[in-house]
Design a protein around this motif. Structure first.
Motif, short mmCIF file in Angstrom:
data_model
loop_
_atom_site.label_atom_id
_atom_site.label_comp_id
_atom_site.label_asym_id
_atom_site.label_seq_id
_atom_site.Cartn_x
_atom_site.Cartn_y
_atom_site.Cartn_z
N LYS A 58 0.82 -1.22 0.00
CA LYS A 58 0.00 0.00 0.00
C LYS A 58 0.85 1.26 0.00
O LYS A 58 0.57 2.20 -0.72
CB LYS A 58 -0.93 0.00 1.21
N ARG A 59 1.89 1.28 0.83
CA ARG A 59 2.71 2.49 0.92
C ARG A 59 3.45 2.77 -0.39
O ARG A 59 3.47 3.89 -0.88
CB ARG A 59 3.69 2.37 2.07
N MET A 60 4.08 1.74 -0.93
CA MET A 60 4.82 1.91 -2.19
C MET A 60 3.87 2.31 -3.31
O MET A 60 4.17 3.22 -4.09
CB MET A 60 5.55 0.62 -2.55
N ALA A 61 2.73 1.64 -3.39
CA ALA A 61 1.74 1.99 -4.42
C ALA A 61 1.27 3.42 -4.25
O ALA A 61 1.17 4.18 -5.22
CB ALA A 61 0.55 1.03 -4.35
N GLY A 62 1.01 3.81 -3.01
CA GLY A 62 0.58 5.19 -2.74
C GLY A 62 1.63 6.20 -3.14
O GLY A 62 1.31 7.24 -3.73
N ASP A 63 2.89 5.91 -2.84
CA ASP A 63 3.99 6.81 -3.22
C ASP A 63 4.11 6.92 -4.74
O ASP A 63 4.31 8.02 -5.28
CB ASP A 63 5.32 6.34 -2.64
N MET A 64 3.99 5.79 -5.43
CA MET A 64 4.09 5.80 -6.89
C MET A 64 2.95 6.61 -7.50
O MET A 64 3.16 7.41 -8.42
CB MET A 64 4.07 4.37 -7.43
#
Length: 160
Positions: free
Chosen positions: A92-98
């Motif tokens: 979730k965090r990586m996807a959100g950052d991307m």
């Protein structure tokens, strides 16, 4: 291979690997798998990838995900962008950052983050081999992974 065959092949490839891809014709998307708005995450990298002259190239994003580019066929104007994929699960965090880097509004980002989380985990070396395989199948040209051009390693990009 005829352009219609490219599309059919890329559909089969996506169903076999679950790797996300977008096929462009004259810089317009004509095939996107999986379907939906997830490809907005490619926006920061789309233009440099489409503009690249090398037949096969890649970018490493700030989040250490990989996006590859492949010139498709002898006819100019067809380009495949493969990815993003990562050597670790896209959470979730990586996807959100991307998605935030791509300027995706938070409401849409919540919906599309789940799609990004479903993308396969693939180490960098294997990703390069996938690009080489696709280049050989689609264009009939064998290429070693160390011959692939890197456009920019975005993890180390510093704003000017």
């Amino acid at each position: 291979m005829h352009p219609k065959d490219f599309r059919r092949y890329f559909v089969f490839f996506h169903h076999a690997t679950a790797m996300p891809l977008v096929l462009y014709e004259q810089n317009r998307p004509v095939l996107q798998l999986p379907e939906g708005g997830w490809s907005a995450v490619l926006e920061p990298y789309r233009e440099p990838l489409l503009r690249e002259a090398a037949p096969v190239s890649f970018i490493v994003t700030k989040q250490s995900a990989f996006c590859g580019r492949l010139a498709v066929g002898a006819e100019p104007g067809y380009t495949l962008i493969l990815g993003p994929v990562s050597s670790i699960p896209i959470g979730k965090r990586m996807a959100g950052d991307m998605l935030a880097d791509a300027g995706v509004p938070p409401r849409a980002a919540e919906e599309w983050a789940g799609v990004l989380e479903s993308f396969p985990v693939l180490d960098f070396h294997r990703f390069l081999h996938v690009l080489c395989y696709l280049h050989y199948v689609v264009n009939g040209i064998a290429l070693a992974p160390d011959a692939i051009t890197t456009l920019k390693d975005m993890r180390y990009a510093v704003p000017i």
